[in-house]
Write a protein that holds these residues in place. Sequence first.
Motif, mmCIF file in Angstrom:
data_model
loop_
_atom_site.group_PDB
_atom_site.id
_atom_site.type_symbol
_atom_site.label_atom_id
_atom_site.label_comp_id
_atom_site.label_asym_id
_atom_site.label_seq_id
_atom_site.Cartn_x
_atom_site.Cartn_y
_atom_site.Cartn_z
ATOM 1 N N LYS A 97 0.845 -1.191 0.000
ATOM 2 C CA LYS A 97 0.000 0.000 0.000
ATOM 3 C C LYS A 97 0.881 1.241 0.000
ATOM 4 C CE LYS A 97 -0.796 0.307 4.951
ATOM 5 N NZ LYS A 97 -1.530 1.396 5.501
ATOM 6 N N ASN A 98 0.298 2.373 -0.275
ATOM 7 C CA ASN A 98 1.093 3.596 -0.229
ATOM 8 C C ASN A 98 0.524 4.590 0.774
ATOM 9 O OD1 ASN A 98 -1.003 5.006 -1.527
ATOM 10 N ND2 ASN A 98 -0.151 4.644 -3.570
ATOM 11 N N THR A 99 1.396 5.497 1.215
ATOM 12 C CA THR A 99 0.977 6.507 2.194
ATOM 13 C C THR A 99 1.515 7.862 1.743
ATOM 14 O OG1 THR A 99 2.941 5.834 3.421
ATOM 15 C CG2 THR A 99 0.826 5.050 4.256
ATOM 16 N N VAL A 100 0.878 8.926 2.181
ATOM 17 C CA VAL A 100 1.288 10.266 1.758
ATOM 18 C C VAL A 100 2.682 10.604 2.274
ATOM 19 C CG1 VAL A 100 0.704 12.721 1.796
ATOM 20 C CG2 VAL A 100 -1.109 11.011 1.871
ATOM 21 N N MET A 101 3.523 11.123 1.378
ATOM 22 C CA MET A 101 4.863 11.565 1.759
ATOM 23 C C MET A 101 4.860 13.092 1.854
ATOM 24 S SD MET A 101 7.845 9.714 -0.311
ATOM 25 C CE MET A 101 9.252 10.772 -0.493
ATOM 26 N N ARG A 102 4.451 13.721 0.766
ATOM 27 C CA ARG A 102 4.278 15.183 0.830
ATOM 28 C C ARG A 102 3.205 15.611 -0.164
ATOM 29 N NH1 ARG A 102 9.826 15.069 -1.354
ATOM 30 N NH2 ARG A 102 9.629 15.385 -3.578
ATOM 31 N N THR A 103 2.535 16.721 0.191
ATOM 32 C CA THR A 103 1.438 17.198 -0.640
ATOM 33 C C THR A 103 1.939 18.371 -1.482
ATOM 34 O OG1 THR A 103 0.795 18.685 1.126
ATOM 35 C CG2 THR A 103 -0.304 16.551 1.061
ATOM 36 N N LYS A 104 1.068 18.871 -2.327
ATOM 37 C CA LYS A 104 1.450 19.949 -3.243
ATOM 38 C C LYS A 104 1.937 21.184 -2.475
ATOM 39 C CE LYS A 104 -0.258 22.371 -7.307
ATOM 40 N NZ LYS A 104 -1.470 22.850 -7.981
ATOM 41 N N GLU A 105 1.331 21.421 -1.303
ATOM 42 C CA GLU A 105 1.679 22.618 -0.522
ATOM 43 C C GLU A 105 3.162 22.647 -0.158
ATOM 44 O OE1 GLU A 105 -1.403 20.945 0.304
ATOM 45 O OE2 GLU A 105 -2.059 22.408 -1.190
ATOM 46 N N ASP A 106 3.695 21.439 0.181
ATOM 47 C CA ASP A 106 5.132 21.460 0.519
ATOM 48 C C ASP A 106 5.996 20.929 -0.630
ATOM 49 O OD1 ASP A 106 3.963 19.265 2.981
ATOM 50 O OD2 ASP A 106 4.784 18.576 1.082
ATOM 51 N N ALA A 107 5.503 21.102 -1.859
ATOM 52 C CA ALA A 107 6.300 20.723 -3.029
ATOM 53 C C ALA A 107 7.595 21.521 -3.013
ATOM 54 C CB ALA A 107 5.521 21.031 -4.306
ATOM 55 N N GLN A 108 8.677 20.852 -3.479
ATOM 56 C CA GLN A 108 9.973 21.500 -3.352
ATOM 57 C C GLN A 108 10.290 22.404 -4.531
ATOM 58 O OE1 GLN A 108 12.817 18.461 -2.528
ATOM 59 N NE2 GLN A 108 11.850 17.906 -0.604
ATOM 60 N N ASP A 109 10.969 23.496 -4.215
ATOM 61 C CA ASP A 109 11.512 24.344 -5.265
ATOM 62 C C ASP A 109 13.016 24.135 -5.216
ATOM 63 O OD1 ASP A 109 12.513 26.210 -6.921
ATOM 64 O OD2 ASP A 109 11.672 27.953 -5.875
ATOM 65 N N TYR A 110 13.529 23.487 -6.272
ATOM 66 C CA TYR A 110 14.942 23.103 -6.231
ATOM 67 C C TYR A 110 15.907 24.239 -6.590
ATOM 68 C CZ TYR A 110 13.208 18.301 -5.884
ATOM 69 O OH TYR A 110 12.598 17.146 -5.484
ATOM 70 N N ARG A 111 15.381 25.384 -6.934
ATOM 71 C CA ARG A 111 16.221 26.542 -7.289
ATOM 72 C C ARG A 111 17.375 26.115 -8.208
ATOM 73 N NH1 ARG A 111 18.966 28.596 -3.188
ATOM 74 N NH2 ARG A 111 18.736 26.731 -1.919
ATOM 75 N N TYR A 112 17.022 25.541 -9.338
ATOM 76 C CA TYR A 112 18.044 25.140 -10.322
ATOM 77 C C TYR A 112 18.815 26.366 -10.800
ATOM 78 C CZ TYR A 112 16.058 20.462 -11.297
ATOM 79 O OH TYR A 112 15.638 19.159 -11.236
ATOM 80 N N PHE A 113 20.115 26.234 -10.957
ATOM 81 C CA PHE A 113 20.875 27.273 -11.672
ATOM 82 C C PHE A 113 22.115 26.617 -12.282
ATOM 83 C CE2 PHE A 113 22.606 27.457 -7.346
ATOM 84 C CZ PHE A 113 23.981 27.546 -7.562
ATOM 85 N N PRO A 114 22.662 27.208 -13.354
ATOM 86 C CA PRO A 114 23.817 26.602 -14.037
ATOM 87 C C PRO A 114 24.970 26.418 -13.054
ATOM 88 C CG PRO A 114 22.967 28.460 -15.293
ATOM 89 C CD PRO A 114 22.254 28.471 -13.979
ATOM 90 N N ASP A 115 25.633 25.266 -13.124
ATOM 91 C CA ASP A 115 26.741 25.032 -12.195
ATOM 92 C C ASP A 115 27.955 25.843 -12.630
ATOM 93 O OD1 ASP A 115 29.041 23.914 -10.866
ATOM 94 O OD2 ASP A 115 27.671 22.340 -10.182
ATOM 95 N N PRO A 116 28.399 26.783 -11.806
ATOM 96 C CA PRO A 116 29.524 27.644 -12.209
ATOM 97 C C PRO A 116 30.857 26.910 -12.267
ATOM 98 C CG PRO A 116 28.883 28.116 -9.940
ATOM 99 C CD PRO A 116 27.888 27.127 -10.463
ATOM 100 N N ASP A 117 30.914 25.699 -11.682
ATOM 101 C CA ASP A 117 32.170 24.944 -11.679
ATOM 102 C C ASP A 117 32.354 24.091 -12.929
ATOM 103 O OD1 ASP A 117 32.845 25.923 -9.212
ATOM 104 O OD2 ASP A 117 32.099 24.165 -8.106
#
Length: 476
Positions: A255-275
């Motif tokens: 069975k499955n259970t809730v891990m996270r809902t839309k409200e706490d969806a993550q914003d990964y703040r992607y940006f080009p890797d300067p290295d």
Amino acid sequence: MKYEAVIGLEVHAELSTKSKIYCSCSAKFGAGINEHTCPVCTGMPGALPVLNRQVVHYAAKMGLATGCTVNRLCQSARKNYFYPDLPKAYQISQAEHPICSDGEVFFYVDGKKKSCRLERIHFEEDAGKLLHDEIDGTVVDFNRCGVPLIEMVTRPDLRSSAEAKEFLETIKTTLSYLDICDCKMEEGSIRCDVNVSIRSEGSEEFGTRVEMKNINTFSGAVRAIDYEVARQIDVVEHGGKVQQETRRWDDVKLKNTVMRTKEDAQDYRYFPDPDLIAVEIDDTWMEQIQSEIPELPLARYERYLHDYGMTAMEARQISDSFAKANLLDAAAASGKIEPKKAANWILSDISKYLNDKEIEVEDTMLTPDKLVDLICLIDKGTISGAAGKKVLIELFEKDETAAQIVKRLGLEQVSDEGAILAIVQDVISRNEKAVADFKAGKNVTGFLVGQCMKASKGQGNPQIINKLIAQELSKL
Ligand code: ADP
Ligand code: MG
Ligand code: ZN
């Protein structure tokens, strides 16, 4: 109301490169805890990553094999999040410029050809692993940090768990044909996230999707999808609404259970890797990658069905294995045998031997030429089918031709009619009861053939024995 499932997959495959994606640590599975680590893959301050060229090569190869456009300029981006198995607090991945995009994967479900589009394939680093121990508490093993992955993201084109399974199987056999992933499911080499929604049949709009992460077997994916489709139907039938959320699939409790809902969806703040500087795949490199792509599993499957007269199951069993498919194709290319005969050997005695020993064709001395010679010897009646099985075992283990083995073991079939007639007459004269039975109208041919085979130490040609027995009995 009738419902239709809509499924999209995100499949992660570990690439079988020698070293990790951004450092020279070994990417091999199974070392002692934290043995394969260095300042780069453990995220020490000031350590600088360098992209492994082989990762780009392998990712592009998978893209070409799945009909994607390969985007020549490869850029890396940071995906920011914290987790104890990710010491840098970001994963180096690719964002809006994935190495491959817009592909399509074809597969069969119940004899019908289907396809699922790929939105993108990008490369990225794997994270480490948390090992939970009752006595020592939790240990972090960074060996997997920086092991190269490709992530393949599909469009929501799949309509059942059966389609999802066949899609995943095709991805797996393609990876193994390309020799870019070891495909060891038990070591987590291929994992997937499944996205599931439902809609009323005939509807064009998509429903709200639920995601289940990190499923590491294909059968687990099937169970997770079936469960989630049933759960969503139940929610809707009871007047509820499916919530957009991430749920954790438990393949033990089913069975499955809730891990996270839309409200706490993550914003990964992607940006080009300067290295990391962008890497360009030039024409010469692209041609090199293209030249390494063999005829793929589906094409072979179709060819075996249509040209070799094999059943769907037979064609599938051989085309699923690159080594077996190559053996069949090389044997057929000799033009000396019927391909179906080689296929029969591969599916029966050859597969049995390899399964028993848990090895592949290339771990043995058997070659396509040797297999062709063996089949020719049987076709010509030089040896019997039963003797052929003995010869095959020797072909796996010794550096000898089929003819040499037949000679060494004295397996040559006796087809000399005079010699066989003597045996037949002797057997008939020694078996009065069989003769009496024959005169009483019973069929004794099978028994007499057996006796003759025995008398000839298995080397008498059964067709000739049969013919001469009929001839002698008719004289009685
Ligand atoms: P995220 O990055 O948040 O996981 P994406 O838009 O990249 O979101 O989609 C991820 C996966 O979800 C894709 O495989 C896509 O096909 C699938 N997907 C998108 N919409 C739906 C839907 N309505 N039902 C089922 N799967 C969906
Ligand atoms: Mg996702
Ligand atoms: Zn390292």
